[in-house]
Design an enzyme around this catalytic site. Structure first.
Site, PDB file in Angstrom:
ATOM      1  N   TYR A  46       0.643  -1.208   0.047  1.00 17.21           N
ATOM      2  CA  TYR A  46       0.183  -0.114  -0.013  1.00 17.21           C
ATOM      3  C   TYR A  46       0.916   1.709  -0.203  1.00 17.21           C
ATOM      4  O   TYR A  46       0.629   2.778  -0.710  1.00 17.21           O
ATOM      5  CB  TYR A  46      -0.614   0.205   1.273  1.00 17.21           C
ATOM      6  CG  TYR A  46      -1.866   1.542   1.251  1.00 17.21           C
ATOM      7  CD1 TYR A  46      -2.836   1.231   0.694  1.00 17.21           C
ATOM      8  CD2 TYR A  46      -1.516   2.021   2.371  1.00 17.21           C
ATOM      9  CE1 TYR A  46      -3.234   2.816   0.693  1.00 17.21           C
ATOM     10  CE2 TYR A  46      -2.465   3.101   2.537  1.00 17.21           C
ATOM     11  CZ  TYR A  46      -3.428   3.561   1.561  1.00 17.21           C
ATOM     12  OH  TYR A  46      -4.107   5.061   1.960  1.00 17.21           O
ATOM     13  N   GLU A  49     -12.236   5.652   3.510  1.00 15.41           N
ATOM     14  CA  GLU A  49     -11.979   6.735   4.878  1.00 15.41           C
ATOM     15  C   GLU A  49     -12.001   7.284   5.723  1.00 15.41           C
ATOM     16  O   GLU A  49     -12.429   7.216   6.897  1.00 15.41           O
ATOM     17  CB  GLU A  49     -10.835   8.045   4.188  1.00 15.41           C
ATOM     18  CG  GLU A  49     -10.167   8.051   3.095  1.00 15.41           C
ATOM     19  CD  GLU A  49      -8.574   7.400   3.838  1.00 15.41           C
ATOM     20  OE1 GLU A  49      -8.852   7.372   5.144  1.00 15.41           O
ATOM     21  OE2 GLU A  49      -7.404   7.124   3.409  1.00 15.41           O
ATOM     22  N   TRP A 109      -6.131   1.725   9.908  1.00 17.53           N
ATOM     23  CA  TRP A 109      -6.561   1.973   8.561  1.00 17.53           C
ATOM     24  C   TRP A 109      -6.757  -0.114   7.906  1.00 17.53           C
ATOM     25  O   TRP A 109      -7.169  -0.161   6.739  1.00 17.53           O
ATOM     26  CB  TRP A 109      -5.110   2.921   7.840  1.00 17.53           C
ATOM     27  CG  TRP A 109      -5.724   2.433   5.983  1.00 17.53           C
ATOM     28  CD1 TRP A 109      -4.517   1.792   5.272  1.00 17.53           C
ATOM     29  CD2 TRP A 109      -6.210   2.801   4.962  1.00 17.53           C
ATOM     30  NE1 TRP A 109      -5.220   1.877   4.230  1.00 17.53           N
ATOM     31  CE2 TRP A 109      -5.944   2.412   4.161  1.00 17.53           C
ATOM     32  CE3 TRP A 109      -7.882   2.668   5.838  1.00 17.53           C
ATOM     33  CZ2 TRP A 109      -6.828   2.517   2.728  1.00 17.53           C
ATOM     34  CZ3 TRP A 109      -8.532   3.610   4.493  1.00 17.53           C
ATOM     35  CH2 TRP A 109      -8.455   3.433   3.245  1.00 17.53           C
TER      36      TRP A 109
END
Length: 190
Positions: free
Chosen positions: A25, A47, A55
């Site tokens: 990522y 988000e 996350w």
């Protein structure tokens, strides 16, 4: 500590060293400019789902989110009805938070009607990269910025939900509107 050295010998922003999924990522997505209404709708939605969670939770569930939300195609999500909402609330592959699910469906409907599109609106808040140096250390990376505050206000004014300044700043980082790769990170040199 602002960077970590991966098993491949590359220095990365320290946050990317806590889980294997973070390396890809960090290297392939985070901080790279992303455009397109559907692509940015996905990131904005994810988000928002991340709010209050880590996350990595969202990153690991992203394939299931993409399947559940029709690839985050704005027109498709905007057409979701009550049966889709119930399906999403029952889907163990995603974060089953009613308020966040409702916000995502609502935001798709709003995004569908935005004059000029979502991508143009979001990118209009990106700061001038020349006026903003990369952070020297993680401690210099803010949680919000004047631009993210302005973006959040503009999105809320248009009716979008779950789009506060911190979420807006995380979106800006993730989609390359700001570059918060720290000095010493191999991505900072690109």
């Amino acid at each position: 500590m602002s960077v970590v050295i991966g098993t491949d010998g590359l220095a990365r922003c320290a946050w990317s060293g806590s889980a294997p999924e973070y390396n890809a990522y960090h290297d392939d997505e985070w901080g790279r400019p992303l455009r397109g209404d559907d692509a940015l709708f996905e990131r904005l939605s994810l988000e928002a789902f991340q709010s209050g969670l880590s996350w990595i939770t969202i990153l690991r569930k992203r394939p299931a989110f993409r399947e559940a939300f029709a690839g985050f195609h704005i027109a498709s999500v905007a057409a979701f009805g009550p049966a889709d909402e119930q399906r999403l609330l029952a889907d163990p592959g995603i974060v089953r938070n009613r308020m966040k699910i409702e916000a995502t469906l609502h935001n798709a409907r709003v995004a569908l009607e935005l004059e000029g599109g979502l991508s143009a609106l979001l990118w209009s808040y990106a700061p001038d990269p020349a006026a903003r140096p990369r952070p020297a250390a993680l401690s210099e990376v803010p949680a919000t910025s004047p631009e993210s505050v302005a973006m959040a206000k503009a999105l809320k004014k248009r009716g979008l939900r779950f789009v506060g300044p911190t979420t807006a700043y995380a979106l800006m980082q993730a989609t390359g509107m700001v570059d918060d790769h720290v000095a010493g990170c191999h991505r900072a040199a690109l």
